[in-house]
Structure formats: structure tokens, C-alpha cells
Design a protein around this motif. Sequence first.
Motif, PDB file in Angstrom:
ATOM      1  N   PHE A  45      13.979  10.283 -21.804  1.00 46.26           N
ATOM      2  CA  PHE A  45      15.153   9.857 -22.565  1.00 46.26           C
ATOM      3  C   PHE A  45      15.348   8.346 -22.472  1.00 46.26           C
ATOM      4  O   PHE A  45      15.019   7.728 -21.460  1.00 46.26           O
ATOM      5  CB  PHE A  45      16.427  10.547 -22.051  1.00 46.26           C
ATOM      6  N   TYR A  46      15.921   7.795 -23.536  1.00 42.23           N
ATOM      7  CA  TYR A  46      16.319   6.386 -23.575  1.00 42.23           C
ATOM      8  C   TYR A  46      17.794   6.347 -23.959  1.00 42.23           C
ATOM      9  O   TYR A  46      18.166   6.720 -25.073  1.00 42.23           O
ATOM     10  CB  TYR A  46      15.467   5.628 -24.592  1.00 42.23           C
ATOM     11  N   VAL A  47      18.652   5.934 -23.018  1.00 42.61           N
ATOM     12  CA  VAL A  47      20.096   5.922 -23.229  1.00 42.61           C
ATOM     13  C   VAL A  47      20.528   4.522 -23.654  1.00 42.61           C
ATOM     14  O   VAL A  47      20.328   3.551 -22.926  1.00 42.61           O
ATOM     15  CB  VAL A  47      20.842   6.349 -21.947  1.00 42.61           C
ATOM     16  N   ILE A  48      21.141   4.439 -24.832  1.00 36.85           N
ATOM     17  CA  ILE A  48      21.514   3.161 -25.441  1.00 36.85           C
ATOM     18  C   ILE A  48      23.025   2.989 -25.381  1.00 36.85           C
ATOM     19  O   ILE A  48      23.769   3.840 -25.876  1.00 36.85           O
ATOM     20  CB  ILE A  48      21.044   3.090 -26.909  1.00 36.85           C
ATOM     21  N   GLU A  49      23.483   1.890 -24.805  1.00 39.04           N
ATOM     22  CA  GLU A  49      24.919   1.599 -24.714  1.00 39.04           C
ATOM     23  C   GLU A  49      25.402   0.875 -25.966  1.00 39.04           C
ATOM     24  O   GLU A  49      24.815  -0.128 -26.371  1.00 39.04           O
ATOM     25  CB  GLU A  49      25.216   0.698 -23.516  1.00 39.04           C
ATOM     26  N   GLU A  50      26.467   1.379 -26.555  1.00 36.92           N
ATOM     27  CA  GLU A  50      27.148   0.685 -27.652  1.00 36.92           C
ATOM     28  C   GLU A  50      28.652   0.801 -27.429  1.00 36.92           C
ATOM     29  O   GLU A  50      29.363   1.435 -28.203  1.00 36.92           O
ATOM     30  CB  GLU A  50      26.738   1.265 -29.010  1.00 36.92           C
ATOM     31  N   GLY A  51      29.120   0.215 -26.338  1.00 35.87           N
ATOM     32  CA  GLY A  51      30.534   0.219 -26.019  1.00 35.87           C
ATOM     33  C   GLY A  51      31.164  -1.122 -26.345  1.00 35.87           C
ATOM     34  O   GLY A  51      30.591  -2.170 -26.043  1.00 35.87           O
ATOM     35  N   LEU A  52      32.332  -1.102 -26.950  1.00 33.02           N
ATOM     36  CA  LEU A  52      33.044  -2.329 -27.315  1.00 33.02           C
ATOM     37  C   LEU A  52      34.503  -2.197 -26.903  1.00 33.02           C
ATOM     38  O   LEU A  52      35.188  -1.254 -27.301  1.00 33.02           O
ATOM     39  CB  LEU A  52      32.948  -2.575 -28.824  1.00 33.02           C
ATOM     40  N   ASN A  53      34.973  -3.158 -26.113  1.00 41.19           N
ATOM     41  CA  ASN A  53      36.369  -3.145 -25.687  1.00 41.19           C
ATOM     42  C   ASN A  53      37.302  -3.165 -26.898  1.00 41.19           C
ATOM     43  O   ASN A  53      37.139  -3.976 -27.806  1.00 41.19           O
ATOM     44  CB  ASN A  53      36.665  -4.361 -24.804  1.00 41.19           C
ATOM     45  N   GLY A  54      38.273  -2.255 -26.905  1.00 37.36           N
ATOM     46  CA  GLY A  54      39.252  -2.228 -27.975  1.00 37.36           C
ATOM     47  C   GLY A  54      38.829  -1.485 -29.219  1.00 37.36           C
ATOM     48  O   GLY A  54      39.611  -1.398 -30.170  1.00 37.36           O
ATOM     49  N   ARG A  55      37.627  -0.926 -29.242  1.00 36.73           N
ATOM     50  CA  ARG A  55      37.153  -0.248 -30.464  1.00 36.73           C
ATOM     51  C   ARG A  55      38.048   0.945 -30.804  1.00 36.73           C
ATOM     52  O   ARG A  55      38.394   1.747 -29.948  1.00 36.73           O
ATOM     53  CB  ARG A  55      35.706   0.202 -30.293  1.00 36.73           C
ATOM     54  N   THR A  56      38.409   1.053 -32.065  1.00 34.34           N
ATOM     55  CA  THR A  56      39.192   2.171 -32.586  1.00 34.34           C
ATOM     56  C   THR A  56      38.288   3.096 -33.396  1.00 34.34           C
ATOM     57  O   THR A  56      37.100   2.817 -33.572  1.00 34.34           O
ATOM     58  CB  THR A  56      40.326   1.666 -33.489  1.00 34.34           C
ATOM     59  N   THR A  57      38.864   4.156 -33.931  1.00 32.45           N
ATOM     60  CA  THR A  57      38.081   5.010 -34.827  1.00 32.45           C
ATOM     61  C   THR A  57      37.958   4.345 -36.202  1.00 32.45           C
ATOM     62  O   THR A  57      36.850   4.067 -36.672  1.00 32.45           O
ATOM     63  CB  THR A  57      38.714   6.405 -34.979  1.00 32.45           C
ATOM     64  N   ASN A  58      39.085   4.058 -36.828  1.00 36.62           N
ATOM     65  CA  ASN A  58      39.042   3.518 -38.201  1.00 36.62           C
ATOM     66  C   ASN A  58      40.168   2.522 -38.478  1.00 36.62           C
ATOM     67  O   ASN A  58      40.633   2.411 -39.608  1.00 36.62           O
ATOM     68  CB  ASN A  58      39.092   4.655 -39.225  1.00 36.62           C
ATOM     69  N   LEU A  59      40.583   1.785 -37.441  1.00 37.08           N
ATOM     70  CA  LEU A  59      41.716   0.873 -37.567  1.00 37.08           C
ATOM     71  C   LEU A  59      41.312  -0.573 -37.316  1.00 37.08           C
ATOM     72  O   LEU A  59      40.514  -0.859 -36.427  1.00 37.08           O
ATOM     73  CB  LEU A  59      42.805   1.250 -36.561  1.00 37.08           C
ATOM     74  N   ASP A  60      41.911  -1.482 -38.076  1.00 36.49           N
ATOM     75  CA  ASP A  60      41.730  -2.914 -37.866  1.00 36.49           C
ATOM     76  C   ASP A  60      42.915  -3.472 -37.092  1.00 36.49           C
ATOM     77  O   ASP A  60      44.071  -3.124 -37.354  1.00 36.49           O
ATOM     78  CB  ASP A  60      41.634  -3.656 -39.205  1.00 36.49           C
ATOM     79  N   TYR A  61      42.627  -4.352 -36.144  1.00 31.73           N
ATOM     80  CA  TYR A  61      43.682  -5.077 -35.448  1.00 31.73           C
ATOM     81  C   TYR A  61      44.145  -6.243 -36.316  1.00 31.73           C
ATOM     82  O   TYR A  61      43.362  -6.808 -37.077  1.00 31.73           O
ATOM     83  CB  TYR A  61      43.166  -5.642 -34.131  1.00 31.73           C
ATOM     84  N   GLY A  62      45.398  -6.614 -36.140  1.00 30.14           N
ATOM     85  CA  GLY A  62      45.888  -7.770 -36.875  1.00 30.14           C
ATOM     86  C   GLY A  62      45.573  -9.079 -36.199  1.00 30.14           C
ATOM     87  O   GLY A  62      45.515 -10.123 -36.841  1.00 30.14           O
ATOM     88  N   ASP A  63      45.330  -9.047 -34.868  1.00 30.27           N
ATOM     89  CA  ASP A  63      45.185 -10.292 -34.120  1.00 30.27           C
ATOM     90  C   ASP A  63      43.873 -10.398 -33.366  1.00 30.27           C
ATOM     91  O   ASP A  63      43.700 -11.256 -32.518  1.00 30.27           O
ATOM     92  CB  ASP A  63      46.340 -10.440 -33.125  1.00 30.27           C
ATOM     93  N   LYS A  64      42.892  -9.503 -33.652  1.00 31.18           N
ATOM     94  CA  LYS A  64      41.603  -9.558 -32.969  1.00 31.18           C
ATOM     95  C   LYS A  64      40.494  -9.771 -33.998  1.00 31.18           C
ATOM     96  O   LYS A  64      40.651  -9.454 -35.172  1.00 31.18           O
ATOM     97  CB  LYS A  64      41.350  -8.261 -32.199  1.00 31.18           C
ATOM     98  N   PRO A  65      39.354 -10.301 -33.556  1.00 30.48           N
ATOM     99  CA  PRO A  65      38.241 -10.516 -34.490  1.00 30.48           C
ATOM    100  C   PRO A  65      37.789  -9.216 -35.135  1.00 30.48           C
ATOM    101  O   PRO A  65      37.979  -8.134 -34.583  1.00 30.48           O
ATOM    102  CB  PRO A  65      37.143 -11.092 -33.588  1.00 30.48           C
ATOM    103  N   ASP A  66      37.198  -9.348 -36.301  1.00 29.35           N
ATOM    104  CA  ASP A  66      36.660  -8.173 -36.985  1.00 29.35           C
ATOM    105  C   ASP A  66      35.581  -7.512 -36.134  1.00 29.35           C
ATOM    106  O   ASP A  66      34.953  -8.144 -35.298  1.00 29.35           O
ATOM    107  CB  ASP A  66      36.062  -8.575 -38.333  1.00 29.35           C
ATOM    108  N   GLY A  67      35.372  -6.248 -36.366  1.00 30.17           N
ATOM    109  CA  GLY A  67      34.292  -5.542 -35.695  1.00 30.17           C
ATOM    110  C   GLY A  67      34.752  -4.466 -34.739  1.00 30.17           C
ATOM    111  O   GLY A  67      33.940  -3.699 -34.234  1.00 30.17           O
ATOM    112  N   ARG A  68      36.064  -4.375 -34.475  1.00 24.23           N
ATOM    113  CA  ARG A  68      36.550  -3.372 -33.531  1.00 24.23           C
ATOM    114  C   ARG A  68      36.885  -2.045 -34.207  1.00 24.23           C
ATOM    115  O   ARG A  68      37.168  -1.071 -33.528  1.00 24.23           O
ATOM    116  CB  ARG A  68      37.759  -3.909 -32.755  1.00 24.23           C
ATOM    117  N   ARG A  69      36.868  -2.012 -35.524  1.00 24.81           N
ATOM    118  CA  ARG A  69      37.044  -0.747 -36.233  1.00 24.81           C
ATOM    119  C   ARG A  69      35.743   0.036 -36.167  1.00 24.81           C
ATOM    120  O   ARG A  69      34.688  -0.422 -36.602  1.00 24.81           O
ATOM    121  CB  ARG A  69      37.448  -1.028 -37.687  1.00 24.81           C
ATOM    122  N   GLY A  70      35.816   1.227 -35.615  1.00 33.97           N
ATOM    123  CA  GLY A  70      34.606   1.994 -35.344  1.00 33.97           C
ATOM    124  C   GLY A  70      33.757   2.309 -36.554  1.00 33.97           C
ATOM    125  O   GLY A  70      32.539   2.472 -36.444  1.00 33.97           O
ATOM    126  N   THR A  71      34.382   2.403 -37.725  1.00 38.10           N
ATOM    127  CA  THR A  71      33.634   2.713 -38.935  1.00 38.10           C
ATOM    128  C   THR A  71      32.962   1.485 -39.549  1.00 38.10           C
ATOM    129  O   THR A  71      32.123   1.628 -40.440  1.00 38.10           O
ATOM    130  CB  THR A  71      34.572   3.326 -39.989  1.00 38.10           C
TER     131      THR A  71
END
Length: 221
Positions: A45-71
Motif C-alpha cells: 500500500f501507498y498512503v497519500i496525505e491530503e490534509g488541509l487545515n480548515g478544509r470544509t466540505t463545500n464552503l468558502d471562507y470570507g477571510d481565508k485564501p481560496d482552496g479550503r472548500r473541499g469541492t
Amino acid sequence: MRSILCYGDSNTWGFVPGTFGTRERFDRNTRWTGRLQQLLGLTDFYVIEEGLNGRTTNLDYGDKPDGRRGTEFLSPILYTHSPLDLVIVMLGVNDLKKEFNHRTSQHITQGIKEIIDIIRSTNFGPKMQKPPPILIVSMPKVVDTDCDSVLEMFAHANERIENLATELKTLVDQYDDDVFFVDASPHIQLSPVDGIHFDKRAHEQFALLMNDTIRKIFNLA
């Protein structure tokens, strides 16, 4: 060798509970993804990490950089690591933040559905011929804490996600055999330091849960 993509938030990134000012990270061997790699073995097996602090399912933050919306960047992330034999998705904690207007389990389930549908629309699975199988994880419950900032940010979180595991299981059951489900709540308790992050013990417990679940998915002893 089977490739497993772990798509999540700060609990996949390895955020050390309570270190909001310094954003400390557990080392690879402590993080559940690294422990899972050890448990599954280095050759099969090869386990790949794709964790991001603050990541949501489908929501954008108003005060954080783009990219935290999971979709948002999911498709290119899948392509980057393809071909994939399994995608583990554990998101939803950040959806509970006060700034998102008291989201409920129904909102989170809808966000997870969007993520499932994105993954299933690709051909980034085995041999690049079909979508990869998906494992949806229902997150552990938020823990009571003395951390005032977390208490305010996640006010009444558990009340709002009381039925999350049931709703996610119902969602997964709408798909075929290549979408799987596991509820982490009976197995893992989040840290009382901040109530929302894995401590070392939780990382170990979650790695063991994922190891057992993955072996069942692939019919391994």
C-alpha cells in the motif's frame, strides 16, 4: 501496490491540539496516515496525505485564501495522485464553525454528497478506467473543553450533528458497492485540550480503525 488518498482537514494534516498560535504538526510516524502506512505495510500500500487545515466540505471562507472548500480542487488532486485504489474522505468539523450559520448534519451530508459525486465522475481509479472506490468517515463528536475560543466557534456543534452518522450511512447506501462507510465516533475521542483535534492516542486509534476497515474492503486477512 494499492494507492490510498486520505482527503481531510487538520486531523489528517496532524494539527497538535491547542497550538493555534504556532500550528504545530505531529510527525509522520505519529499522524494516523503514517501509522496506517506502517500497519498496512510498505510493499502493498501507498498512503497519500491530503490534509488541509480548515478544509470544509463545500464552503468558502470570507477571510481565508481560496482552496479550503473541499469541492474546489478535488478533481486535480485526484488526477495528481492517480491511479487510486481508494479515497478516504473525512470532512465536516469545519462546517460547524459559527461563521457558517450553524450548519447541521443535513448540510454536511449534502457537502459530502457533492464530494462523492465529483470523485465518481472521474476515471482516476484502478488502471484509469473507472472512479476509485470511496470510504466516507463520519467524524468523532466534538469534546467539551476549557478553550473559550473553540467553545464560541463551535457552539452547540454536537446538537447540530446528532444524526450525522445515520444520515451519512443513508447517503452511502444510495450508491453501489464501491462507496463504503465507517463511523469513527464509537472508536475515537477528540482531545479535551481543544475539543476538535486528534491527540496522539486518537491518531493511533484511528489508524487501527482504518487498517481494519481497509483490509475488509480489499478482503484481506
